[in-house]
Design a protein around this motif. Structure first.
Motif, PDB file in Angstrom:
ATOM      1  N   ALA A  85       0.816  -1.210   0.000  1.00  0.00           N
ATOM      2  CA  ALA A  85       0.000   0.000   0.000  1.00  0.00           C
ATOM      3  C   ALA A  85       0.850   1.260   0.000  1.00  0.00           C
ATOM      4  O   ALA A  85       0.488   2.261  -0.612  1.00  0.00           O
ATOM      5  N   ALA A  86       1.998   1.216   0.668  1.00  0.00           N
ATOM      6  CA  ALA A  86       2.841   2.409   0.755  1.00  0.00           C
ATOM      7  C   ALA A  86       3.337   2.860  -0.608  1.00  0.00           C
ATOM      8  O   ALA A  86       3.411   4.053  -0.888  1.00  0.00           O
ATOM      9  N   SER A  87       3.670   1.914  -1.484  1.00  0.00           N
ATOM     10  CA  SER A  87       4.174   2.273  -2.813  1.00  0.00           C
ATOM     11  C   SER A  87       3.084   2.253  -3.882  1.00  0.00           C
ATOM     12  O   SER A  87       3.322   2.662  -5.018  1.00  0.00           O
ATOM     13  N   GLY A  88       1.903   1.761  -3.543  1.00  0.00           N
ATOM     14  CA  GLY A  88       0.821   1.675  -4.519  1.00  0.00           C
ATOM     15  C   GLY A  88       1.098   0.650  -5.609  1.00  0.00           C
ATOM     16  O   GLY A  88       0.684   0.813  -6.748  1.00  0.00           O
ATOM     17  N   THR A  89       1.808  -0.418  -5.233  1.00  0.00           N
ATOM     18  CA  THR A  89       2.124  -1.476  -6.189  1.00  0.00           C
ATOM     19  C   THR A  89       1.634  -2.815  -5.649  1.00  0.00           C
ATOM     20  O   THR A  89       1.365  -2.953  -4.453  1.00  0.00           O
ATOM     21  N   ALA A  90       1.557  -3.772  -6.544  1.00  0.00           N
ATOM     22  CA  ALA A  90       1.125  -5.108  -6.140  1.00  0.00           C
ATOM     23  C   ALA A  90       1.721  -6.137  -7.084  1.00  0.00           C
ATOM     24  O   ALA A  90       2.141  -5.810  -8.200  1.00  0.00           O
ATOM     25  N   ARG A  91       1.748  -7.363  -6.613  1.00  0.00           N
ATOM     26  CA  ARG A  91       2.091  -8.521  -7.440  1.00  0.00           C
ATOM     27  C   ARG A  91       0.888  -9.453  -7.388  1.00  0.00           C
ATOM     28  O   ARG A  91       0.221  -9.547  -6.358  1.00  0.00           O
ATOM     29  N   ALA A  92       0.657 -10.111  -8.517  1.00  0.00           N
ATOM     30  CA  ALA A  92      -0.444 -11.067  -8.565  1.00  0.00           C
ATOM     31  C   ALA A  92      -0.024 -12.241  -9.434  1.00  0.00           C
ATOM     32  O   ALA A  92       0.794 -12.099 -10.345  1.00  0.00           O
ATOM     33  N   ARG A 122      -1.263   1.102  -8.704  1.00  0.00           N
ATOM     34  CA  ARG A 122      -2.531   1.794  -8.444  1.00  0.00           C
ATOM     35  C   ARG A 122      -2.478   3.156  -9.146  1.00  0.00           C
ATOM     36  O   ARG A 122      -1.524   3.902  -8.985  1.00  0.00           O
ATOM     37  N   THR A 123      -3.485   3.428  -9.953  1.00  0.00           N
ATOM     38  CA  THR A 123      -3.591   4.707 -10.647  1.00  0.00           C
ATOM     39  C   THR A 123      -4.832   5.427 -10.125  1.00  0.00           C
ATOM     40  O   THR A 123      -5.588   4.870  -9.318  1.00  0.00           O
TER      41      THR A 123
END
Length: 149
Positions: A85-92, A122-123
């Motif tokens: 959440a801090a960087s607004g990124t994710a892996r899936a 996240r945009t």
């Protein structure tokens, strides 16, 4: 992530919906101008058995791969997500069963069992794929004829 370092349920659901909408767009061949902005970041990178594509080419590569076939059906399962959440990124990652029907021929089905790995960002419009790779784990039937680049 929440205080316990886990992906929130809402992030997981939103990423799952993005995967489902992407697969549905491919199967319906829903490629109107600008369709990719609903799924990809502008700097997206796609790695697939038909090649590696960057940016706008990632979108064209996806469209071209799908149009090799008369019809397709993509099914996703076992989605796993890990959000920072801090960087607004994710892996899936998710498993996929991909059924392709050739335009013509005696053996019309080409089926692939595979796995997708993706990085997301996240945009303002929600989660978008920034990197995506599909790995074929097994196949049955006649693969498409690939022409040299």
């Amino acid at each position: 992530m929440n205080a316990h370092g886990m992906t929130t349920h809402l992030d997981h659901i939103e990423i799952g919906l993005l995967v489902s909408r992407f697969f549905r767009a491919m199967d319906e061949r829903a490629f109107p101008a600008g369709w990719a902005r609903d799924h990809f970041t502008d700097d997206a990178r796609m790695v697939a058995p038909v090649g590696v594509f960057e940016g706008a080419e990632a979108v064209r590569g996806t469209e071209e791969a799908i149009r090799r076939f008369a019809r397709t059906q993509h099914m996703a399962s076992d989605l796993l997500t890990d959000v920072d959440a801090a960087s607004g990124t994710a892996r899936a990652s998710w498993n996929a069963l991909m059924v392709h029907i050739h335009h013509e021929g005696e053996d019309p089905l080409f089926t692939v069992g595979g796995r997708y790995e993706a990085e997301l960002r996240r945009t303002d419009e929600g989660w978008r794929f920034s990197r995506m790779a599909v790995e074929a784990l097994w196949t049955t039937g006649r693969p498409p004829v690939l022409t040299p680049a």
